[in-house]
Design an enzyme around this catalytic site. Structure first.
Site, short mmCIF file in Angstrom:
data_model
loop_
_atom_site.label_atom_id
_atom_site.label_comp_id
_atom_site.label_asym_id
_atom_site.label_seq_id
_atom_site.Cartn_x
_atom_site.Cartn_y
_atom_site.Cartn_z
N TYR A 1 0.99 -1.16 -0.22
CA TYR A 1 0.18 0.05 0.11
C TYR A 1 0.83 1.15 0.07
O TYR A 1 1.86 1.34 0.71
CB TYR A 1 -0.87 0.08 1.26
CG TYR A 1 -2.03 1.25 1.40
CD1 TYR A 1 -1.39 2.27 2.53
CD2 TYR A 1 -2.78 1.49 0.77
CE1 TYR A 1 -2.18 3.13 2.73
CE2 TYR A 1 -3.61 2.58 0.63
CZ TYR A 1 -3.27 3.53 1.93
OH TYR A 1 -4.20 4.64 1.99
N ASP B 1 9.29 2.52 -1.24
CA ASP B 1 8.26 3.39 -0.26
C ASP B 1 8.95 2.85 1.42
O ASP B 1 8.40 1.87 1.58
CB ASP B 1 6.65 2.75 -0.63
CG ASP B 1 5.77 3.55 0.42
OD1 ASP B 1 4.54 3.44 0.00
OD2 ASP B 1 6.30 3.97 1.30
N LYS C 1 5.54 9.16 8.39
CA LYS C 1 5.56 8.69 9.75
C LYS C 1 6.60 9.09 10.60
O LYS C 1 6.67 10.18 11.28
CB LYS C 1 5.56 7.18 9.74
CG LYS C 1 4.21 6.73 8.98
CD LYS C 1 3.99 5.00 8.83
CE LYS C 1 3.00 4.80 8.07
NZ LYS C 1 1.60 4.69 8.52
#
Ligand code: KE4
Length: 428
Positions: A145, A240, A268
């Site tokens: 994702y 990613d 994050k």
């Protein structure tokens, strides 16, 4: 401010005002059943809900809180910003410092742009790859994702490794067709797609260690194979590292596995729990980003002083000696506790762990890709999840997410987690 209601009352009110009562789908507990608790406050490794219960937290805001909740040093850094004003829409010294620190920790990143989310950063990285290569197709992997950008909400079409189809309503079929979706860890599949379509492929984007189907590590040679294939065909390799960046070590997965991608997506941890994302890579590529070049990307709150201050202080804490060894030891203790409890209860599980991110899959395993991950018994995971919640431990409300350790998880938390696991597994 709504008065002192219970979680259920807040949830009922929230569902009248917000889709599903939550601002991000996974929070609605639909993967495990039941209703979400509403958080009143958090500290260290613990969450406290509005009903007076507390939980040892392994979601940790889905990864950013590697220091734990509300660490004093980050709070002090935020206070210092608040005293000076917290949004200007103009460059600040902190953004330069964070860019310098990211580039120093990630040698593959020579130029980096901050955004306000990982989704934005991943979308921008794809646009940069398409603009730089003048190609339109991309390759992604099932179970990975990369945020909710249209080109990335795509699943494999009936034609297997050719044309993608939308994985969400609202994604244009014409756009989805440009995304090829392959099984993670399938290097042969990647090789045949790149050999067939190589000249059309702008980028291959991958979570180097997947967090979003649950934790799935790369098979030996998989990432190196993608590096060789993309270089050979002139496609860009995008890592990613929104989850893995500064999680698996200070240099993330690219340092752990010794692979230099062309572009990296971060998020994050670099915001310490405040809204952030970043994308960056080789100078010749990133030099085409506006206002230098013709690839446009922008953001009102990109580089926001609060997010930058929280990120800088978090990274400073992660540069202290022994941090990653501590995280590794604590994550290994959680892994052992879960495995011992499962074994004692004769419940078949597969536990995948890389550093301080782990997932306990309710399946014999091994779990190496989406096909093997989705074989997990999600009903059993749901029962386990609720058993752990009863025992005061909050795991991800989905089998297909990661549990995260922080520096705030102490020996008592680990012992309580093992005890809750023994009790929960016994009920399965
Ligand atoms: P955000 O837009 O949520 O900041 O980042 C998107 C993203 C990009 N890349 C990876 C590897 C990610 O894991 C994410 C977001 N992660 C999910 C949890 N697996 C966020 C939780 C949520 O969606 O509520």
């Amino acid at each position: 401010m709504i008065g002192p209601l219970t979680s259920d009352q807040f949830f009922a009110e929230a569902q009248r005002l917000i889709p599903g009562g939550v601002n991000s789908p996974v929070r609605a507990f639909r993967g495990v059943g039941g209703r979400p608790f509403f958080v009143a406050r958090a500290e260290g490794a613990r969450l406290f809900d509005v009903d007076g219960r507390s939980y040892i937290d392994y979601v940790m805001s889905w990864g950013p809180l590697i220091l734990g909740h509300a660490p004093k040093r980050v709070r002090d850094a935020l206070q210092a910003v608040l005293d000076r004003g917290w949004s200007y829409g103009a460059p600040t010294p902190g953004e330069v410092e964070l860019a310098r620190e990211i580039a120093r920790a990630y040698p593959s990143i020579e130029l980096v742009r901050l955004t306000s989310s990982g989704t934005e950063a991943a979308m921008a990285a794809l646009r940069v790859a398409r603009g730089f290569t003048r190609r339109e197709r991309i390759v992604k992997f099932e179970g990975c994702y990369h945020g909710h950008g249209d080109s990335l909400l795509v699943k494999a079409g009936s034609g297997g490794a050719t044309f993608g189809v939308p994985d969400s309503l609202g994604v244009p079929a014409d756009l989805a067709r440009l995304t090829v979706t392959l099984p993670f860890n399938d290097l042969d599949g990647a090789r045949s797609v790149l050999d067939a379509l190589g000249r059309e492929i702008a980028a291959v984007i991958v979570e180097p260690v997947v967090g979003n189907m649950g934790v799935v590590p790369p098979r030996p040679g998989f990432l190196a194979g993608l590096r060789e294939l993309t270089a050979r065909h002139g496609a860009l390799l995008i890592f990613d590292e929104v989850i893995t960046g500064f999680r698996l070590g200070y240099g993330g997965a690219q340092a752990l596995y010794g692979i230099a991608p062309d572009l990296t997506v971060l998020g994050k941890i670099i915001g310490g729990g405040l809204p952030v994302g970043a994308y960056g890579g080789r100078r010749e590529i990133m030099a085409q980003v506006s206002p230098l070049g013709g690839i446009y990307q922008a953001g009102t709150l990109s580089g926001n002083p609060l997010a930058v201050a929280a990120g800088l202080e978090t990274l400073a804490a992660l540069r202290e000696p022994g941090v990653y060894e501590t995280l590794e030891a604590r994550a290994a203790a959680v892994e052992n506790g879960l495995l011992e409890a499962a074994r004692a209860a004769r419940v078949p599980v597969t536990l995948n762990r890389v550093g301080s991110m782990l997932t306990c899959f309710f399946t014999e395993g091994p779990v190496v890709d989406w096909a093997s991950a989705k074989a997990a018994d999600t009903r059993r995971y749901a029962a386990f999840f609720h058993g752990m919640l009863e025992g005061g431990v909050y795991l991800a409300p989905s089998q297909y997410e990661a549990a995260f350790l922080s520096l705030a998880h102490g020996d008592d938390d680990l012992a309580a987690t093992a005890a809750a696991a023994r009790a929960s597994f016994r009920t399965l």
